[in-house]
Design an enzyme around this catalytic site. Structure first.
Site, mmCIF file in Angstrom:
data_model
loop_
_atom_site.group_PDB
_atom_site.id
_atom_site.type_symbol
_atom_site.label_atom_id
_atom_site.label_comp_id
_atom_site.label_asym_id
_atom_site.label_seq_id
_atom_site.Cartn_x
_atom_site.Cartn_y
_atom_site.Cartn_z
ATOM 1 N N SER A 120 -3.408 0.445 -1.079
ATOM 2 C CA SER A 120 -3.646 1.868 -0.835
ATOM 3 C C SER A 120 -4.717 2.494 -1.712
ATOM 4 C CB SER A 120 -2.337 2.648 -0.995
ATOM 5 O OG SER A 120 -1.528 2.477 0.141
ATOM 6 N N TYR A 179 4.379 10.858 2.029
ATOM 7 C CA TYR A 179 3.346 9.820 2.045
ATOM 8 C C TYR A 179 3.401 9.037 3.349
ATOM 9 C CZ TYR A 179 0.368 6.121 0.092
ATOM 10 O OH TYR A 179 -0.644 5.229 -0.148
ATOM 11 N N SER A 180 2.272 8.972 4.037
ATOM 12 C CA SER A 180 2.211 8.273 5.324
ATOM 13 C C SER A 180 0.860 7.606 5.487
ATOM 14 C CB SER A 180 2.440 9.257 6.480
ATOM 15 O OG SER A 180 2.227 8.611 7.731
ATOM 16 N N ASN A 181 0.873 6.316 5.689
ATOM 17 C CA ASN A 181 -0.369 5.569 5.900
ATOM 18 C C ASN A 181 -1.085 6.000 7.174
ATOM 19 O OD1 ASN A 181 -0.452 3.430 3.699
ATOM 20 N ND2 ASN A 181 1.634 3.210 4.455
ATOM 21 N N GLY A 222 -1.884 0.593 -5.366
ATOM 22 C CA GLY A 222 -1.999 -0.105 -4.099
ATOM 23 C C GLY A 222 -1.018 -1.256 -4.041
#
Length: 396
Positions: free
Chosen positions: A127, A218-220, A351
């Site tokens: 990330s 939090y969302s990819n 990440g």
């Protein structure tokens, strides 16, 4: 993919390599060196490493660019590398029981879990990709090619159904700050991220329960959509545009977007899941603009130092990036703050992707920066991570 106290002596040797210019005195041994081995003993990683950078100048204004060449000291930045690893005999899996006595500098064959992490190794940065994507979006905003208040449908008409509440609330700012309400599409299989195209990732997210728009979650999915916006606005993929705007100017030669390529560039070590499965060969395509990046310790340090020193964004956009109000203090835009026990706040990102966990943190002016990594996706204890950062950034 997500987002010090005195330590008792532990039976672990750590290899240290201090790199400084011939004219500069050697850097003092950082306190973080004593904490790093805990990622192996307590955190059960096969190997861990850190690279710290300290600039020889201090800017007068936080976020200001580095002084021009004629006003800079001739001293080069000071670099410090350290690593710790398990001995060959314990090279089985990250989750093995017991408390082995790791050793530094062991050199088993390339398939051994104890193979040390080298300073120049390439690894998957997960990330941390988001900081690069956010930087490109903010550069485009500075060029007036988009506005952060733009609804997503202005750039990607038809991606969301107009009747969806998410569609009416979605702006580029809400994507950057993880306040869009979009669910997280991201799932992993036995060999890493489930391969999905960006459109498939969005459709997967829309089939899941949404979170509350305006509240941080939090969302990819948010950054996958931002990657699509970059392509729509520039006519180039997010990978090509990031390379043009960031990788090439900063000479980040060890950083790349692999797409669906499963191999790592050389040199590289091995990567393991928390169960000990070797996932060095991995298709990161499902992570996309949210987490496919490959990088090195030095490149990540250089990137965050340049970003926070104001070399990549005008001050207006840098302030927007570091503004956490929209996310209730949790997140800015592609970066987040962490306040350490001594009161110092560092900025950066972490990440996590199959086989790798990495964290970069830097002072607000970018003068001091640290990246550490482990070659497993075993979740790092947040308290241990905080201790390591405090050892590096808190006054002693």
């Amino acid at each position: 993919m997500p987002h010090t106290r005195t330590l008792l002596a532990i039976p672990l040797a750590v290899t240290l390599i201090g790199l400084a210019s011939a004219s500069a005195p050697p850097a003092a041994k950082p306190a973080a060196d004593a904490t790093l081995p805990l990622l192996v003993t307590r955190g059960k990683a096969p190997a861990a490493a850190l690279l710290a950078r300290e600039a020889p100048w201090s800017t007068t204004t936080p976020g200001a660019p580095a002084p021009p060449p004629d006003r800079q000291t001739t001293q080069r930045p000071l670099w410090h590398f350290a690593h710790a690893n398990r001995p060959t005999a314990d090279a089985t899996a990250p989750g093995t029981d017991g408390n082995p006595a790791p050793a530094a500098g062991t050199e088993p064959d390339n398939d051994g879990a104890a193979a040390r992490i080298r300073r120049t190794d390439h690894f998957r940065a997960g990330s941390i990709t988001k900081t690069f994507i956010a930087t490109v979006i903010l550069q485009l905003a500075a060029e007036h090619r988009l506005s952060l208040s733009d609804p997503v449908k202005r750039h990607l008409p038809g991606l969301f159904r107009d009747s969806d509440p998410e569609d009416r609330a979605l702006t580029l700012r809400s994507l950057l700050t993880h306040t869009s309400g979009l669910a997280d599409y991201y799932t992993t299989g036995a060999k890493g991220p489930v391969p999905l195209t960006p459109t498939e990732a969005v459709r997967t997210a829309l089939a899941l329960p949404a979170t509350t728009p305006g509240r941080w979650s939090y969302s990819n999915t948010n950054y996958v959509v931002l990657g699509m916006v970059i392509k729509q606005v520039t006519g180039r993929s997010y990978a090509a545009e990031t390379a043009r705007r960031i990788l090439t100017p900063l000479r980040l030669s060890g950083t790349s977007f692999p797409g669906t390529r499963t191999t790592l560039p050389s040199p590289h070590g091995r990567a393991y899941t928390s169960e000990g499965q070797d996932v060095t060969a991995l298709n990161p395509g499902g992570a996309g603009a949210a987490g496919e990046l490959i990088s090195t310790l030095a490149d990540l340090n250089r990137f965050y130092a340049a970003l926070l020193a104001g070399r990549l964004l005008p001050m207006t956009q840098l302030r927007q990036m570091l503004n956490t109000r929209a996310a209730q203090g949790r997140y800015g835009m592609g970066v987040y703050p962490q306040k350490l026990p001594c009161g110092t706040t560092v900025w950066g990102h972490n990440g996590r992707i199959s086989g790798s966990y990495v964290r970069t943190a830097a002072t607000r002016d970018g003068d001091r920066v640290l990246t550490f990594r482990v070659n497993t996706d075993e979740r790092v204890d947040p308290a241990l991570e905080r201790t390591l950062l405090a050892a590096q950034f808190c006054p002693r």
